[in-house]
Design an enzyme around this catalytic site. Sequence first.
Site, PDB file in Angstrom:
ATOM      1  N   TYR A   3       0.876  -1.179   0.000  1.00 61.40           N
ATOM      2  CA  TYR A   3       0.000   0.000   0.000  1.00 61.40           C
ATOM      3  C   TYR A   3       0.909   1.223   0.000  1.00 61.40           C
ATOM      4  CZ  TYR A   3      -4.081   2.728   1.552  1.00 61.40           C
ATOM      5  OH  TYR A   3      -5.091   3.651   1.648  1.00 61.40           O
ATOM      6  N   ARG A  27      -6.467   9.997 -10.869  1.00 66.55           N
ATOM      7  CA  ARG A  27      -5.763  10.748  -9.805  1.00 66.55           C
ATOM      8  C   ARG A  27      -5.260   9.713  -8.811  1.00 66.55           C
ATOM      9  NH1 ARG A  27      -5.698  10.181  -4.938  1.00 66.55           N
ATOM     10  NH2 ARG A  27      -7.500  11.165  -4.009  1.00 66.55           N
ATOM     11  N   LYS A  55      -5.908  -1.955  -2.040  1.00 68.47           N
ATOM     12  CA  LYS A  55      -7.005  -1.642  -1.110  1.00 68.47           C
ATOM     13  C   LYS A  55      -7.770  -2.920  -0.774  1.00 68.47           C
ATOM     14  CE  LYS A  55      -7.004   3.068  -1.153  1.00 68.47           C
ATOM     15  NZ  LYS A  55      -7.215   4.060  -0.127  1.00 68.47           N
ATOM     16  N   GLU A  93     -12.500   4.866  -6.157  1.00 72.95           N
ATOM     17  CA  GLU A  93     -11.178   5.221  -5.651  1.00 72.95           C
ATOM     18  C   GLU A  93     -10.394   6.024  -6.674  1.00 72.95           C
ATOM     19  OE1 GLU A  93     -10.124   3.994  -2.485  1.00 72.95           O
ATOM     20  OE2 GLU A  93      -8.565   5.486  -2.772  1.00 72.95           O
ATOM     21  N   ASP A  94      -9.796   7.089  -6.235  1.00 67.83           N
ATOM     22  CA  ASP A  94      -8.814   7.838  -7.021  1.00 67.83           C
ATOM     23  C   ASP A  94      -9.312   8.253  -8.404  1.00 67.83           C
ATOM     24  OD1 ASP A  94      -7.338   7.568  -4.761  1.00 67.83           O
ATOM     25  OD2 ASP A  94      -5.612   6.606  -5.680  1.00 67.83           O
ATOM     26  N   ASP A 134     -14.080   6.435  -1.383  1.00 69.23           N
ATOM     27  CA  ASP A 134     -13.092   6.330  -0.318  1.00 69.23           C
ATOM     28  C   ASP A 134     -12.345   7.641  -0.092  1.00 69.23           C
ATOM     29  OD1 ASP A 134     -11.438   4.985   1.533  1.00 69.23           O
ATOM     30  OD2 ASP A 134      -9.922   4.687  -0.019  1.00 69.23           O
ATOM     31  N   ASP A 135     -12.025   8.349  -1.168  1.00 64.38           N
ATOM     32  CA  ASP A 135     -11.210   9.562  -1.017  1.00 64.38           C
ATOM     33  C   ASP A 135     -11.996  10.680  -0.368  1.00 64.38           C
ATOM     34  OD1 ASP A 135      -8.699   8.694  -2.357  1.00 64.38           O
ATOM     35  OD2 ASP A 135     -10.163   8.251  -3.917  1.00 64.38           O
ATOM     36  N   ALA A 190     -10.268  15.034  -1.504  1.00 63.22           N
ATOM     37  CA  ALA A 190      -9.903  14.599  -0.157  1.00 63.22           C
ATOM     38  C   ALA A 190     -10.125  15.748   0.842  1.00 63.22           C
ATOM     39  CB  ALA A 190      -8.460  14.127  -0.142  1.00 63.22           C
ATOM     40  N   ASN A 238      -0.334  11.691  -0.022  1.00 68.41           N
ATOM     41  CA  ASN A 238       0.367  10.447  -0.332  1.00 68.41           C
ATOM     42  C   ASN A 238       0.963  10.523  -1.725  1.00 68.41           C
ATOM     43  OD1 ASN A 238      -0.433   9.076   2.049  1.00 68.41           O
ATOM     44  ND2 ASN A 238      -2.455   8.757   1.164  1.00 68.41           N
ATOM     45  N   ASN A 293      -4.833   7.561   7.573  1.00 69.45           N
ATOM     46  CA  ASN A 293      -5.065   7.011   6.231  1.00 69.45           C
ATOM     47  C   ASN A 293      -6.385   6.259   6.232  1.00 69.45           C
ATOM     48  OD1 ASN A 293      -4.924   5.027   3.958  1.00 69.45           O
ATOM     49  ND2 ASN A 293      -3.018   6.120   3.616  1.00 69.45           N
TER      50      ASN A 293
HETATM   51  N1  LIG Z   1      -4.466  10.230   3.954  1.00 64.40           N
HETATM   52  C1  LIG Z   1      -5.398   9.687   3.230  1.00 64.40           C
HETATM   53  O1  LIG Z   1      -6.082   8.721   3.626  1.00 64.40           O
HETATM   54  C2  LIG Z   1      -5.674  10.246   1.882  1.00 64.40           C
HETATM   55  C3  LIG Z   1      -4.825  11.136   1.293  1.00 64.40           C
HETATM   56  N2  LIG Z   1      -5.115  11.643   0.068  1.00 64.40           N
HETATM   57  C4  LIG Z   1      -4.112  12.486  -0.544  1.00 64.40           C
HETATM   58  O2  LIG Z   1      -4.582  13.805  -0.635  1.00 64.40           O
HETATM   59  C5  LIG Z   1      -3.927  14.442  -1.710  1.00 64.40           C
HETATM   60  C6  LIG Z   1      -4.953  15.259  -2.472  1.00 64.40           C
HETATM   61  O3  LIG Z   1      -5.917  14.422  -3.075  1.00 64.40           O
HETATM   62  P1  LIG Z   1      -7.153  15.054  -3.887  1.00 64.40           P
HETATM   63  O4  LIG Z   1      -7.903  15.968  -3.020  1.00 64.40           O
HETATM   64  O5  LIG Z   1      -7.928  13.990  -4.501  1.00 64.40           O
HETATM   65  O6  LIG Z   1      -6.317  15.809  -5.015  1.00 64.40           O
HETATM   66  P2  LIG Z   1      -6.640  17.089  -5.856  1.00 64.40           P
HETATM   67  O7  LIG Z   1      -5.610  17.155  -6.892  1.00 64.40           O
HETATM   68  O8  LIG Z   1      -8.062  17.073  -6.236  1.00 64.40           O
HETATM   69  O9  LIG Z   1      -6.465  18.277  -4.807  1.00 64.40           O
HETATM   70  C7  LIG Z   1      -5.270  18.904  -4.532  1.00 64.40           C
HETATM   71  C8  LIG Z   1      -5.575  20.245  -3.937  1.00 64.40           C
HETATM   72  O10 LIG Z   1      -4.352  20.835  -3.552  1.00 64.40           O
HETATM   73  C9  LIG Z   1      -4.327  22.153  -4.059  1.00 64.40           C
HETATM   74  N3  LIG Z   1      -2.962  22.597  -4.316  1.00 64.40           N
HETATM   75  C10 LIG Z   1      -2.112  22.192  -5.279  1.00 64.40           C
HETATM   76  N4  LIG Z   1      -0.988  22.901  -5.229  1.00 64.40           N
HETATM   77  C11 LIG Z   1      -1.126  23.778  -4.213  1.00 64.40           C
HETATM   78  C12 LIG Z   1      -0.318  24.802  -3.678  1.00 64.40           C
HETATM   79  N5  LIG Z   1       0.873  25.068  -4.174  1.00 64.40           N
HETATM   80  N6  LIG Z   1      -0.774  25.496  -2.624  1.00 64.40           N
HETATM   81  C13 LIG Z   1      -1.981  25.242  -2.129  1.00 64.40           C
HETATM   82  N7  LIG Z   1      -2.800  24.291  -2.592  1.00 64.40           N
HETATM   83  C14 LIG Z   1      -2.371  23.577  -3.632  1.00 64.40           C
HETATM   84  C15 LIG Z   1      -5.115  22.117  -5.346  1.00 64.40           C
HETATM   85  O11 LIG Z   1      -5.504  23.423  -5.682  1.00 64.40           O
HETATM   86  P3  LIG Z   1      -6.400  23.779  -6.972  1.00 64.40           P
HETATM   87  O12 LIG Z   1      -7.772  23.305  -6.580  1.00 64.40           O
HETATM   88  O13 LIG Z   1      -6.291  25.255  -7.076  1.00 64.40           O
HETATM   89  O14 LIG Z   1      -5.828  23.017  -8.122  1.00 64.40           O
HETATM   90  C16 LIG Z   1      -6.256  21.210  -4.918  1.00 64.40           C
HETATM   91  O15 LIG Z   1      -7.237  21.935  -4.265  1.00 64.40           O
HETATM   92  C17 LIG Z   1      -3.238  13.333  -2.521  1.00 64.40           C
HETATM   93  O16 LIG Z   1      -1.854  13.352  -2.262  1.00 64.40           O
HETATM   94  C18 LIG Z   1      -3.820  12.075  -1.975  1.00 64.40           C
HETATM   95  O17 LIG Z   1      -2.900  10.995  -1.995  1.00 64.40           O
HETATM   96  C19 LIG Z   1      -6.267  11.329  -0.593  1.00 64.40           C
HETATM   97  C20 LIG Z   1      -7.146  10.445  -0.060  1.00 64.40           C
HETATM   98  C21 LIG Z   1      -6.874   9.794   1.190  1.00 64.40           C
HETATM   99  C1  LIG Z   2      -5.035   6.880   0.689  1.00 62.68           C
HETATM  100  C2  LIG Z   2      -5.745   7.263  -0.511  1.00 62.68           C
HETATM  101  O1  LIG Z   2      -6.843   6.813  -0.750  1.00 62.68           O
HETATM  102  C3  LIG Z   2      -5.140   8.229  -1.404  1.00 62.68           C
HETATM  103  O2  LIG Z   2      -4.086   8.763  -1.101  1.00 62.68           O
HETATM  104  O3  LIG Z   2      -5.739   8.472  -2.450  1.00 62.68           O
HETATM  105 MG   LIG Z   3      -7.401   7.157  -2.755  1.00 57.88          MG
END
Ligand SMILES: NC(=O)C1=CN([C@@H]2O[C@H](COP(=O)(O)OP(=O)(O)OC[C@H]3O[C@@H](n4cnc5c(N)ncnc54)[C@H](OP(=O)(O)O)[C@@H]3O)[C@@H](O)[C@H]2O)C=CC1
Ligand SMILES: CC(=O)C(=O)O
Ligand SMILES: [Mg+2]
Length: 522
Positions: free
Chosen positions: A60, A114, A132, A203-204, A228-229, A269, A375, A419
């Site tokens: 993972y 993504r 997963k 997912e993703d 999940d996200d 997320a 991540n 996570n």
């Molecule tokens: N811990 C966990 O269980 C999980 C973690 N995650 C992680 O969360 C992260 C985000 O996922 P997700 O929401 O789907 O991704 P997205 O790409 O949809 O979101 C990323 C966000 O970050 C913003 N961003 C990018 N660059 C910057 C910057 N320089 N300054 C400020 N904000 C910035 C983007 O802004 P803009 O909207 O303007 O493009 C966007 O709003 C991933 O790394 C994923 O692995 C996800 C799911 C579960």
């Molecule tokens: C953990 C997870 O689901 C993600 O980073 O997208």
């Molecule tokens: Mg995910």
Amino acid sequence: MTPPALAQNNQYKRTLLQLRSKGERNLEKYIFLSSLKQYDEDMFYAILMANMPEICPLIYTPTVGEACLEFSHIFRKPEGLYVSIEDKGNIKNILKIWPKKAETRITVVTDGSRILGLGDLGVNGMPISIGKLSLYIAGAGFKPESTLPICLDLGTNNPKNLEDPLYLGLRQKRVGDAEMDAFMDEFMDAMAEVFPKILVQFEDFSTEHAFHYLDRYRHTAKVPVFNDDIQGTGAVVLSGFVNAAKLSSDASGRALTDHKVLFLGAGSAGVGVAKQVMSFFTLQGMSEADARNRIYFIDSQGLITADRPKLQEHKKYFARTDYSGPPLKGLSEIIDYVKPTALFGLSTMKGAFTQEVVEKMAVLNPRPIIFPLSNPVSLSECEFKEAIEWTDGKVIFASGSPFLPYTYKGKEYYPGQGNNMYVFPGIGFGGVLAKCTHVTNSMVENGSLALADSLTQEERDLGMIYPRLTRVREVSTQIAARVIHIAQEEKVDRNNVLRNMDDHALLEYVQKRSWYPSVKTT
Ligand SMILES: NC(=O)C1=CN([C@@H]2O[C@H](COP(=O)(O)OP(=O)(O)OC[C@H]3O[C@@H](n4cnc5c(N)ncnc54)[C@H](OP(=O)(O)O)[C@@H]3O)[C@@H](O)[C@H]2O)C=CC1
Ligand SMILES: CC(=O)C(=O)O
Ligand SMILES: [Mg+2]
């Protein structure tokens, strides 16, 4: 008689030795474990379950990220179903190819658009679905044959994939939204027909599609659906925040209702987490409007305010209406303005929580809550070691990918792992055992609260906010039982056998239904 050297527990030790002989070459370990799963599934799960903290990061996050990036090159043998846009009109027949239709209960479906914070990887995202589902099996007790990994191939906009002669997917750009909607409608109908007892985890998917397909199917699909996200991540972070906020408030004397959460990252997320974190405030008796007011968002353009032109739909709910000055751009100046008690990173911006930012949080709060949740670990907003040193050990910390414990000034500190793997196995198992028609918000929220409640006194005494990973099966059982209870309260359950059971009997039922590998590890 089996010669002693071939006894099962010796083979277990031998296999573990073979794995460990690969040292720091984690991708090699991933490949070894994938092959092991294919030729000796029982041994794979025995090793995983007996060594969760060591093996989880290999199957993972973070190693699965590396495996996705290299998937078309390390691919050996298919482990799941690929459904492509070229199958449109024939999706049902493609799904029928899956050999274990009658047993299938849970699927993780990605379109690879993504993958973690790594962007559009196309069908190279398949290891996410596989990983997963391994956690559904090891973490909650799904039978291996009840799981179905799916990767949808709707093209890819990643030029690296398109140029790679070994890329496993369609060599075309992603299809447009209307074509994708028609494909997804046919796919979801076909899933319900071929696998009527299945629960679907999305997912993703890229952010807009993640919200769109959750909204489109969660109330209307013929099988239960959750994302999940958005929901799983929301649940796991709410749980960590419930425990962290108490620790932080104990140190500051601030009321729980005084917490303020600043998000860096407003994607699926971030927004999913914020919606769930709101329930932390409403559970303290606050109104929805007051709860929302405790939350601030930053995206790539700075603090999200309602007066910003062309604001994306999913950002509107949390856009601030109370700020009217010049746009606030930098994280540090926004911290000065907001004065948050908690800082969450879901931005994919490695190192965004700089020393200045973390130190600022420590000046504002005797125990700042800092969760770099992006991540894989290479994209984490800060490292555990940094957060400990920059706050002189005061930080309450959880990250998306795992960090090792860290000894600072003679004391050992334990990082939390925020996570979704802590909650989706239990939510899915509870949903399937209840034979739920839908996964409701309350099932997700209560799954989260069950996780928060699952800490032992020993874990609390150590200042932990999530249980040890070694207890994930026990914890998933508690989550699943709570989820069944809520499914019954909300009348979305169809399993009559469970209806008259009290909570204790539900817990026993979940325990009895959990699958274990037969291999002896001791
Ligand atoms: N811990 C966990 O269980 C999980 C973690 N995650 C992680 O969360 C992260 C985000 O996922 P997700 O929401 O789907 O991704 P997205 O790409 O949809 O979101 C990323 C966000 O970050 C913003 N961003 C990018 N660059 C910057 C910057 N320089 N300054 C400020 N904000 C910035 C983007 O802004 P803009 O909207 O303007 O493009 C966007 O709003 C991933 O790394 C994923 O692995 C996800 C799911 C579960
Ligand atoms: C953990 C997870 O689901 C993600 O980073 O997208
Ligand atoms: Mg995910």
